[in-house]
Design an enzyme around this catalytic site. Structure first.
Site, PDB file in Angstrom:
ATOM      1  CG  ASP A   1      -2.209   0.864   0.970  1.00  0.00           C
ATOM      2  OD1 ASP A   1      -2.098   1.778   0.092  1.00  0.00           O
ATOM      3  OD2 ASP A   1      -3.250   0.835   1.784  1.00  0.00           O
TER       4      ASP A   1
HETATM    5  C1  BGC Z   1      -5.173   3.051   0.209  1.00  0.00           C
HETATM    6  C2  BGC Z   1      -5.492   2.034  -0.647  1.00  0.00           C
HETATM    7  C3  BGC Z   1      -5.405   2.640  -1.968  1.00  0.00           C
HETATM    8  C4  BGC Z   1      -4.047   3.351  -2.205  1.00  0.00           C
HETATM    9  C5  BGC Z   1      -4.016   3.865  -3.444  1.00  0.00           C
HETATM   10  C6  BGC Z   1      -4.012   3.862   0.111  1.00  0.00           C
HETATM   11  O1  BGC Z   1      -3.737   4.884   0.691  1.00  0.00           O
HETATM   12  O2  BGC Z   1      -5.057   2.392   1.572  1.00  0.00           O
HETATM   13  O3  BGC Z   1      -6.704   1.550  -0.210  1.00  0.00           O
HETATM   14  O4  BGC Z   1      -5.649   1.634  -3.066  1.00  0.00           O
HETATM   15  O5  BGC Z   1      -3.766   4.421  -1.402  1.00  0.00           O
HETATM   16  O6  BGC Z   1      -4.909   4.929  -3.701  1.00  0.00           O
END
Ligand code: BGC
Length: 766
Positions: free
Chosen positions: A315
């Site tokens: 993530d």
């Molecule tokens: C979130 C994810 C997301 C990613 C990309 C992160 O901050 O936790 O759910 O897919 O960002 O945008």
């Protein structure tokens, strides 16, 4: 069959010759497809340098290709040729994500992809970029896209077939935006109402969440993810993200392995079994171990037990956080080595140019073995091959005539209608008469934002300017239905401050009914952290004030998690819960309030009555076998699975195909359900079981099956579920699924029956 699919079939047909099942000499198409992919991946791998490989394992935000600084891009959003050269050609970065804070038109997306391709074609390997976005309730970063309910709303439909159809819209419109990868579905179970991402998941039950996750994966990927109308799914956030001790985003979780396996793993497993191509890792730490370095979770369980073959992406910035936040690594390089060695394939860096260089140094210094790099790059390339990117990185704009079509809009409307939960309807206060004059008040009445929630055009979903003219708020939809003269509007309050509550009360006196729209606006991640689950006082004051006028009060509660409404719920005659139903939500709510649609949604989580009573439905202490929860104020405001209809359903007695179940057998549980009211409707038949005595204090009851049926007035249907010993299993002391001999109770609605599971020993399952 499209041309591409025809060519693929031809190639596979030729490959069959070498892929016959030995035993019966029948062709095995799956094996042939697998071998074709492996062969293509091996060929690409053979020509790659270490630079190519570390580039493939890198994912940058689009900010890194754009004019301006990350988080502060210059408007209008513009790609920067120097950065494109550096990132895509020199560093050979293999994946890009996101939108840099703006929503784009399809034309703009096309321009971005065409430019990216121009640069990837300049590098020797010519490997296409894998572009990913969070298309989580439709293609929410493309202007004009069809936006349907968020996942909690989808779960509230209890209708996996409908959810799969909605997933297909995302796939179609995301590819229509030239993007082949969505970071969805969220498979995290929502077992804590405080968690700011509750609405992004499918609620608190593992079976419901599993069935819904599978439905979305099937909708996204279809039979062939390389099809120009399908995309790759990304299961997130693996594993244990949704149950932090504090209820706040990305704070520590302490989850015993038994609970992890029984509750939090099944939805991921089901979606992996359904063929999901990618997975995203939990940003938090569980039992003190950041998931990004947890080899047991990332490799032993994910690869070893679940057999996941796809790519695992971190993530946001999570490798760096290993030394800046979690403090398990002394510096960036050590953090990279720990994460890659634990099983990470791709790093969502997202804004730090040094990652590929540091990863290369890790390999050169022997901190990360080459075998680990090769394994990850193979997984990444597999996904790119499976998505057909080597043939066409994106498709012809003209191939997507259904983008933003009426057909998609109608389906989104159907999804919105089925997601609405009628929680209370005293003396049939609803539906309202079409002749009535109504007062509409409350902060969520006249905005598209509380209908859609986060990840809508922008990360926080709080920019009104992106919504189309013809998208209707609740107020606008009511005005359209009744005509302006019949609908009076007084704002009353903002989210947390009084505006003109007195004016609302005065207006209520001359109305036939008052529709009070309360709840939450949009948020996600840490922005949605809360210190108090109670609905803001100002909104509660508004409800109390208008209720004093003595007219029927209908609460429309639009929210992403169940905010406490105990003190005002009793003042309402009707309560309609709206779990971010999407762009068609206003219209759907108006249709339900006036009876043009019959509600059929059921809660996918327990609606608590008090902030200190956050108890999922299956916890012991929530029914007759235990302490009197009513006395302690722990009873839910509305239980899991609750939702009313404008018609009534009656259930016959449960009939069992036998009075006992054997180790290899199955038992069929049947029940008749009849629509005893005067209008057609849909009912969700929910089957629960209870293990009466077990070696570990058993759950009070567990959902084991459900089916949504549609019944005309007077119509009956027999609904049958078949249960095997596996369906009754729990995770025992050895952290394995097991079913123990003994008595079980089955419940459907207010009916129950008992049977024995007969076996000499307990039995274990995978
Ligand atoms: C979130 C994810 C997301 C990613 C990309 C992160 O901050 O936790 O759910 O897919 O960002 O945008």
């Amino acid at each position: 069959m499209g041309t591409r699919t025809r060519i693929l079939s031809l190639i596979l047909g030729l490959l069959f010759v070498g892929c016959m099942d030995d035993a019966n000499k029948t062709p095995n198409p799956e094996k042939a497809a697998e071998e074709a992919i492996n062969k293509q991946v091996a060929e690409i791998m053979s020509g790659l340098t270490l630079d190519d490989k570390v580039g493939e394992m890198t994912q940058f935000a689009i900010d890194m290709l754009s004019v301006g600084e990350p988080y502060d891009l210059e408007k209008p959003h513009q790609l920067d040729p120097e950065k494109l050269q550096k990132v895509l050609v020199d560093l050979k970065v293999g994946s890009i994500l996101n939108v840099g804070g703006y929503a784009y038109t399809r034309e703009h997306w096309h321009e971005i992809m065409t430019t990216i391709k121009e640069y990837t074609d300049k590098k020797e390997s010519k490997i296409p970029v894998l572009y990913g976005i969070d298309a989580i309730h439709g293609t929410n970063y493309t202007i004009g896209a069809t936006l349907y309910p968020q996942q909690a709303g989808l779960a509230a439909t209890w209708n996996p077939q409908l959810v799969e159809e909605l997933g297909k819209i995302t796939a179609y419109e995301t590819r229509a935006s030239y993007i082949p990868w969505t970071f969805s579905p969220v498979c995290d179970l929502g077992r804590d109402a405080r968690w700011p991402r509750l609405w992004e998941g499918f609620g608190e039950d593992p079976l419901l969440a599993s069935d819904m996750a599978v439905a979305l994966v099937n909708g996204f990927q279809g039979e062939d993810p390389s099809d120009k109308y399908q995309v790759a799914a990304c299961l997130k956030h693996y594993l244990g993200y949704s149950r932090p001790l504090t209820g706040m985003d990305r704070t520590q979780a302490w989850i015993p392995e038994r609970q992890l396996r029984e509750y939090f793993l099944p939805s991921f497993k089901a979606a992996v079994d359904a063929g999901a191509l990618t997975i995203m890792i939990n940003s938090g730490d569980m039992n003190g171990i950041p998931t990004h370095i947890d080899k047991y979770v990332l490799t032993d369980i994910l690869r070893g037990e679940l057999g996941f073959k796809g790519l695992a992406v971190t993530d946001w910035e999570d490798i760096k956080y290993l030394f800046t936040r979690h403090r398990v690594a002394k510096d960036h390089k050590e953090a990279i080595a720990m994460a890659i060695n634990a099983g990470v394939d791709m790093s969502m860096v997202p804004n730090d140019i040094e990652f590929p260089t540091l990863l290369k140094e890790c390999v050169e210094e022997g901190l990360v073995p080459m075998s680990r790099i090769n394994e990850s790059v193979e997984r990444i390339l597999r996904v790119k091959v499976q998505l057909g990117l080597f043939e066409e990185m994106f498709h012809d704009p003209a191939d997507y005539p259904d983008f933003n079509s009426e057909e998609f809009e109608n389906l989104a409307y159907l999804g919105a209608v089925e997601s609405l939960v009628l929680a209370k309807n005293e003396d049939n206060a609803l539906p309202l008469s079409r002749e009535s004059n109504i007062l509409v008040t409350g902060p969520t009445a006249n905005s598209m934002i509380p209908l859609n929630g986060g990840w809508t055009f922008t990360w926080q979903g709080n920019e009104e300017q992106y919504f189309a003219e013809d998208d209707m708020t609740i107020l606008e939809a009511l005005q359209e239905k009744l005509g302006d003269k019949r609908v009076r509007y007084v704002e009353g309050t903002t989210y947390d401050e009084a505006v003109n509550i007195q004016a609302a009360t005065t207006a209520a006196r001359s109305a036939d009914a008052v529709v009070v729209c309360i709840g939450e606006f949009s948020y996600t991640e840490y922005v949605g952290n809360l210190n108090d689950l109670n609905l803001p006082q100002a909104q509660q004051e508004l409800v109390k004030a208008v209720a004093a006028a003595g007219k029927p009060v209908i609460l429309v509660v639009t929210e992403g998690r169940p905010r406490i409404i105990r003190d005002i719920e009793g003042l309402a005659d009707g309560v309609l819960l709206s779990l971010y139903p999407g762009n068609q939500g206003g219209k759907a709510i108006a249709s339900v309030l006036f009876g043009d649609e019959n509600p059929s949604g059921k809660l996918p989580y327990t609606y608590p009555q008090a902030a200190n009573a956050l108890i999922p439905y299956d916890y012991r202490g929530t029914d007759k076998y235990s302490i009197d929860i009513e006395e302690q104020g722990l009873a839910p405001q509305y239980p899991f699975g609750h939702g009313l209809s404008y018609t009534s359903f009656e259930y016959g007695d449960i009939s069992l195909s036998a009075d006992s179940l054997s180790a290899n057998g199955e038992i069929t549980v049947s029940i008749d359900v009849t629509n005893t009211g005067s209008r057609g409707g849909k009912e969700v038949v929910q089957l629960y079981t209870a293990d009466l005595v077990a070696s570990i204090a058993p759950s009070v009851r567990r959902l084991r099956g459900f089916e949504k049926v549609q019944l005309k007035p007077g119509e009956s249907k027999t609904v049958s579920f078949s249960l095997t010993p596996r369906d009754l299993a729990f995770v025992g002391r050895q952290n394995k699924w097991q079913t123990e001999p003994g008595q079980f109770e089955v419940y459907i609605a207010d009916k129950s029956a008992t049977f024995d599971f007969k076996s000499e020993n307990l039995i274990f399952f995978k």
